[in-house]
Design a protein around this motif. Structure first.
Motif, PDB file in Angstrom:
ATOM      1  N   ASN A   1      66.204  24.929  75.714  1.00 37.65           N
ATOM      2  CA  ASN A   1      67.141  23.992  75.921  1.00 37.65           C
ATOM      3  C   ASN A   1      68.118  24.221  77.321  1.00 37.65           C
ATOM      4  OD1 ASN A   1      66.235  22.078  73.769  1.00 37.65           O
ATOM      5  ND2 ASN A   1      67.033  23.632  72.263  1.00 37.65           N
ATOM      6  N   ALA A   2      67.983  25.282  77.743  1.00 40.76           N
ATOM      7  CA  ALA A   2      68.923  25.755  78.700  1.00 40.76           C
ATOM      8  C   ALA A   2      68.262  25.351  80.132  1.00 40.76           C
ATOM      9  CB  ALA A   2      68.859  27.137  78.583  1.00 40.76           C
ATOM     10  N   ARG A   3      69.197  25.800  81.326  1.00 43.54           N
ATOM     11  CA  ARG A   3      68.724  25.199  82.537  1.00 43.54           C
ATOM     12  C   ARG A   3      67.534  26.315  83.182  1.00 43.54           C
ATOM     13  NH1 ARG A   3      73.145  26.663  84.231  1.00 43.54           N
ATOM     14  NH2 ARG A   3      72.409  28.495  85.326  1.00 43.54           N
ATOM     15  N   ALA A   4      66.598  25.564  83.780  1.00 45.12           N
ATOM     16  CA  ALA A   4      65.458  26.254  84.114  1.00 45.12           C
ATOM     17  C   ALA A   4      64.865  25.601  85.460  1.00 45.12           C
ATOM     18  CB  ALA A   4      64.445  26.589  83.160  1.00 45.12           C
ATOM     19  N   SER A   5      64.406  26.194  86.214  1.00 46.71           N
ATOM     20  CA  SER A   5      63.433  25.692  87.308  1.00 46.71           C
ATOM     21  C   SER A   5      62.124  25.420  86.909  1.00 46.71           C
ATOM     22  CB  SER A   5      63.393  26.554  88.578  1.00 46.71           C
ATOM     23  OG  SER A   5      62.563  27.818  88.241  1.00 46.71           O
ATOM     24  N   ALA A   6      61.228  24.579  87.426  1.00 50.15           N
ATOM     25  CA  ALA A   6      59.975  24.321  86.995  1.00 50.15           C
ATOM     26  C   ALA A   6      59.238  25.756  86.735  1.00 50.15           C
ATOM     27  CB  ALA A   6      59.087  23.576  88.213  1.00 50.15           C
ATOM     28  N   VAL A   7      59.006  26.673  87.717  1.00 45.30           N
ATOM     29  CA  VAL A   7      58.446  27.870  87.238  1.00 45.30           C
ATOM     30  C   VAL A   7      58.909  28.653  86.290  1.00 45.30           C
ATOM     31  CG1 VAL A   7      59.631  29.199  89.208  1.00 45.30           C
ATOM     32  CG2 VAL A   7      57.495  29.977  88.542  1.00 45.30           C
TER      33      VAL A   7
ATOM     34  N   ASP B   1      68.283  40.034  88.465  1.00 41.58           N
ATOM     35  CA  ASP B   1      67.340  40.878  89.340  1.00 41.58           C
ATOM     36  C   ASP B   1      67.361  42.340  88.483  1.00 41.58           C
ATOM     37  OD1 ASP B   1      66.899  39.074  91.240  1.00 41.58           O
ATOM     38  OD2 ASP B   1      68.645  39.869  92.508  1.00 41.58           O
ATOM     39  N   ARG B   2      68.518  42.849  87.948  1.00 50.85           N
ATOM     40  CA  ARG B   2      68.218  44.179  87.571  1.00 50.85           C
ATOM     41  C   ARG B   2      67.560  44.224  85.966  1.00 50.85           C
ATOM     42  NH1 ARG B   2      74.616  45.593  88.596  1.00 50.85           N
ATOM     43  NH2 ARG B   2      74.324  46.619  90.590  1.00 50.85           N
ATOM     44  N   GLY B   3      67.673  43.126  85.242  1.00 53.82           N
ATOM     45  CA  GLY B   3      66.758  43.250  83.978  1.00 53.82           C
ATOM     46  C   GLY B   3      65.237  43.121  84.540  1.00 53.82           C
ATOM     47  N   LEU B   4      64.988  42.457  85.370  1.00 55.99           N
ATOM     48  CA  LEU B   4      63.485  42.161  85.806  1.00 55.99           C
ATOM     49  C   LEU B   4      62.883  43.851  86.247  1.00 55.99           C
ATOM     50  CD1 LEU B   4      63.500  38.739  87.688  1.00 55.99           C
ATOM     51  CD2 LEU B   4      62.368  39.379  85.708  1.00 55.99           C
ATOM     52  N   VAL B   5      63.815  43.979  87.176  1.00 52.83           N
ATOM     53  CA  VAL B   5      63.316  45.515  87.645  1.00 52.83           C
ATOM     54  C   VAL B   5      63.194  46.506  86.588  1.00 52.83           C
ATOM     55  CG1 VAL B   5      64.130  47.682  88.908  1.00 52.83           C
ATOM     56  CG2 VAL B   5      64.399  45.415  89.954  1.00 52.83           C
ATOM     57  N   TRP B   6      64.138  46.604  85.509  1.00 51.28           N
ATOM     58  CA  TRP B   6      63.856  47.690  84.295  1.00 51.28           C
ATOM     59  C   TRP B   6      62.614  47.022  83.491  1.00 51.28           C
ATOM     60  CZ3 TRP B   6      65.554  51.967  84.625  1.00 51.28           C
ATOM     61  CH2 TRP B   6      66.958  52.237  85.151  1.00 51.28           C
TER      62      TRP B   6
ATOM     63  N   GLY C   1      66.820  49.920  94.151  1.00 50.70           N
ATOM     64  CA  GLY C   1      66.279  49.550  95.514  1.00 50.70           C
ATOM     65  C   GLY C   1      66.552  48.186  95.995  1.00 50.70           C
ATOM     66  N   THR C   2      65.661  47.505  96.351  1.00 53.56           N
ATOM     67  CA  THR C   2      65.904  45.906  96.944  1.00 53.56           C
ATOM     68  C   THR C   2      65.277  44.848  96.473  1.00 53.56           C
ATOM     69  OG1 THR C   2      64.319  46.253  98.586  1.00 53.56           O
ATOM     70  CG2 THR C   2      66.085  47.177  99.205  1.00 53.56           C
ATOM     71  N   TYR C   3      64.684  45.051  95.324  1.00 51.53           N
ATOM     72  CA  TYR C   3      64.082  43.773  94.669  1.00 51.53           C
ATOM     73  C   TYR C   3      64.995  42.540  94.268  1.00 51.53           C
ATOM     74  CZ  TYR C   3      62.226  40.922  90.825  1.00 51.53           C
ATOM     75  OH  TYR C   3      61.737  39.894  90.161  1.00 51.53           O
ATOM     76  N   HIS C   4      64.353  41.490  94.394  1.00 45.30           N
ATOM     77  CA  HIS C   4      65.338  40.188  94.188  1.00 45.30           C
ATOM     78  C   HIS C   4      64.375  38.936  94.039  1.00 45.30           C
ATOM     79  CE1 HIS C   4      68.121  37.221  94.740  1.00 45.30           C
ATOM     80  NE2 HIS C   4      67.637  36.538  95.547  1.00 45.30           N
ATOM     81  N   ARG C   5      64.657  38.365  92.966  1.00 46.56           N
ATOM     82  CA  ARG C   5      63.994  37.079  92.739  1.00 46.56           C
ATOM     83  C   ARG C   5      65.023  36.057  92.616  1.00 46.56           C
ATOM     84  NH1 ARG C   5      59.588  34.518  90.902  1.00 46.56           N
ATOM     85  NH2 ARG C   5      59.947  32.843  89.710  1.00 46.56           N
ATOM     86  N   GLN C   6      65.171  35.024  93.247  1.00 43.49           N
ATOM     87  CA  GLN C   6      66.029  33.995  93.309  1.00 43.49           C
ATOM     88  C   GLN C   6      65.746  32.980  91.963  1.00 43.49           C
ATOM     89  OE1 GLN C   6      68.617  33.598  95.464  1.00 43.49           O
ATOM     90  NE2 GLN C   6      69.609  32.332  93.816  1.00 43.49           N
ATOM     91  N   VAL C   7      66.792  32.852  91.073  1.00 41.29           N
ATOM     92  CA  VAL C   7      66.741  32.203  89.842  1.00 41.29           C
ATOM     93  C   VAL C   7      67.908  31.174  89.971  1.00 41.29           C
ATOM     94  CG1 VAL C   7      65.901  34.171  88.563  1.00 41.29           C
ATOM     95  CG2 VAL C   7      68.477  33.828  88.580  1.00 41.29           C
TER      96      VAL C   7
END
Length: 556
Positions: free
Chosen positions: A104-110, A33-38, A15-21
């Protein structure tokens, strides 16, 4: 292992699911995106593979490590207590390791907020500290609830918060008898979050929100409130079999057995695609079995014997000794009880000669539930054929086989032993009835109803054919029409005091029985209303409907 662009392109249709990371890699974005959908589709092993591929492309991607930890931990269908010791120790260690690396890796605030919250789910590295692990459910739910307040417009955070809340009391969200939240349940809070999400365009096309809403509402007093969400989920993620199936949890409670069959056949087709790629020896086999189980259950309610038998046979064919021999997770305990569904179909449609000739499995130890169920089916068939000596012999063989079933053998939320306790009372009732001991027979059938009604909530229900169908049929055969009418009204959900999950609205079997009762009682106007419903329900039946149960041999 490197991931080529061609492999990225040749994948399932999700499908069309997307989350900008937070990643500079477009391919890592795709795999995340695929990991989150599964993960939202409860195919957690495939989710982990996707997150691992994202990490190959972007080793500093913290959210992918969060995704692995989230997917390898407990979920709505696999609580901590369902992990075997090897699986539990390995999963706990991997989750804690990934969360440590994510910090210890790169991450946004959320993303940092998600990582910090998920750490509460894994409060100890001691796999034997069950109290701490169980307390982690509540701690994680608290953390996600707070995060949802901080990010009210982040639809994934809202979905994950609702997920955390329902997992505090998974499969025990509502008290089915009262319609109130079950003790300790946080379903009201989860429902509020999901209702708010569904009021937005993003929520109405989010696979996790829609999936969780169906689970949130199915045990409630008003499962029909989830029909719009069920319709939105249909076809949203074409190749995710479990999501294609999920609408049927609501369909079957609302008496839409045809939609339930169609949804699950669509899911089965998606599952075949998954097996072609990944093979059958994996935990997702449980979900594949669930979809075929649902086909059998729903097709039986609409009296479609052909569909039910084909699905039962396909399911039994999947559950090979090779698959059931897997010890971690213990696949026999999870899956073997699905094997004998054909027996229930043959009982439903009164195919006595086929039941009598059903062979026992070669390995009666591995297929212990199957063995007991076959003896049950043979016993019912012999009783219906008037072969009482053989029926008693099968009853004794059933008892011996039942005693060999371990407590660890399950059919989703019910133990095989609890389910087959219903079979024991049903078989005793059938034998007593054919011996002319009607009072004893009805006592056994009433006990079967009590056991059936009090099984833990499950979809499909743990016992495949409603016990009231046999009770009502035999009451009618004895001319006890008013009693039978009450039985059928309860089964159809026309009795408002009856537990909602135990009602089977619009099923052709009880419609037939109730219609006959109303005619015989002279309740002509009501008979006309039910008769119209019956005519519509019978249109899809592939067998004649003469009674609510084939055990009734004299039909009027």
């Amino acid at each position: 292992m490197s991931v080529s662009l061609g492999e990225v392109d040749r994948y399932y249709d999700l499908g069309t699911y997307h989350r900008q990371v937070d990643t500079p890699s477009p391919q890592a974005q795709i795999w995340t995106d695929r990991g989150l959908v599964w993960a939202y589709a409860f195919n957690h092993d495939e989710a982990i593979r996707c997150f691992e591929r994202a990490l190959e492309l972007d080793p500093d991607l913290a959210i992918a490590r969060w995704g692995i930890a989230y997917s390898i931990g407990p979920n709505y269908n696999k609580a901590w207590e369902a992990f075997d010791p090897v699986d539990l120790a390995a999963s706990l260690a991997r989750a804690r390791m990934e969360l440590g690396l994510a910090g210890n890796a790169r991450a946004s605030a959320v993303e940092s907020g998600l990582i910090e919250a998920l750490a509460a789910r894994f409060p100890t590295d001691d796999a034997d500290d069950t109290d701490a692990l169980l307390a982690g459910h509540a701690s994680y739910a608290d953390a996600m609830s707070r995060l949802a307040d901080v990010y009210p417009d982040d639809i994934d955070v809202q979905a994950l918060a609702a997920d955390a809340l329902v997992n505090v009391t998974a499969w025990a969200l509502w008290d089915p008898k009262t319609g109130e939240p079950a003790p300790g349940s946080r379903v009201v809070e989860a429902k509020r979050i999901l209702d708010d999400a569904l009021a937005t365009p993003a929520g109405r096309e989010h696979p996790g929100v829609l999936h969780l809403y169906l689970h949130t509402m199915e045990m409630s007093a008003t499962p029909q409130d989830a029909l719009p969400a069920a319709d939105l989920l249909r076809g949203l993620v074409p190749d995710a079999g479990h999501l294609q199936h999920m609408a049927s949890h609501i369909d079957v409670l609302c008496g839409d057995y045809r939609s339930s069959v169609v949804s699950n056949l669509t899911a089965v087709q998606a599952d075949r695609l998954f097996v072609e790629r990944e093979g059958p020896l994996n935990f997702y086999s449980l979900y594949r079995a669930h979809n075929l189980h649902f086909v059998v259950y729903s097709a039986m309610f609409e009296a479609n014997s052909g569909v039910a038998l084909r699905a039962a046979d396909e399911l039994a064919g999947q559950l090979t000794p090779e698959l059931l021999a897997i010890e971690s997770p213990p696949m026999a305990d999870w899956l073997e009880a699905f094997v004998p569904l054909r027996v229930h179909v043959l009982v439903r449609f009164g195919r006595w000669d086929e039941l009598v000739s059903q062979p026992l499995p070669e390995d009666v130890g591995l297929y212990c539930t199957t063995t007991a169920t076959i003896h049950y089916g043979r016993g019912v068939a012999h009783a219906a054929k008037g072969q009482l000596r053989q029926a008693h012999a099968e009853r004794e063989a059933f008892a011996a086989a039942y005693d060999r079933i371990p407590e660890s053998r399950y059919l989703f939320n019910n133990t095989a032993r609890d389910i087959l306790a219903v079979a024991a009372e049903m078989l005793d009732g059938e034998i007593a009835y054919r011996e002319g001991r009607h009072d004893a027979a009805f006592a056994h059938l009433r006990r079967a109803i009590e056991l059936d009604d009090t099984l833990p909530y499950d979809e499909p229900w743990g016992w495949m054919q409603p016990t009231r169908h046999a009770y009502g049929a035999l009451l009618l055969e004895q001319g006890r029409v008013e009693e039978a009418a009450e039985v059928y009204a309860a089964d159809l959900g026309l009795d408002p005091t009856f537990s909602r999950p135990c009602q089977h609205p619009g099923n052709v079997w009880s419609l037939h029985g109730y219609h006959e009762c109303l005619r015989r009682l002279g309740r002509t106007a009501e008979a006309g209303i039910i008769g119209q419903q019956l005519a519509l329900a019978m249109a899809r039946a592939d067998v004649p409907i003469a009674a609510s149960c084939a055990c009734r041999l004299e039909v009027g």
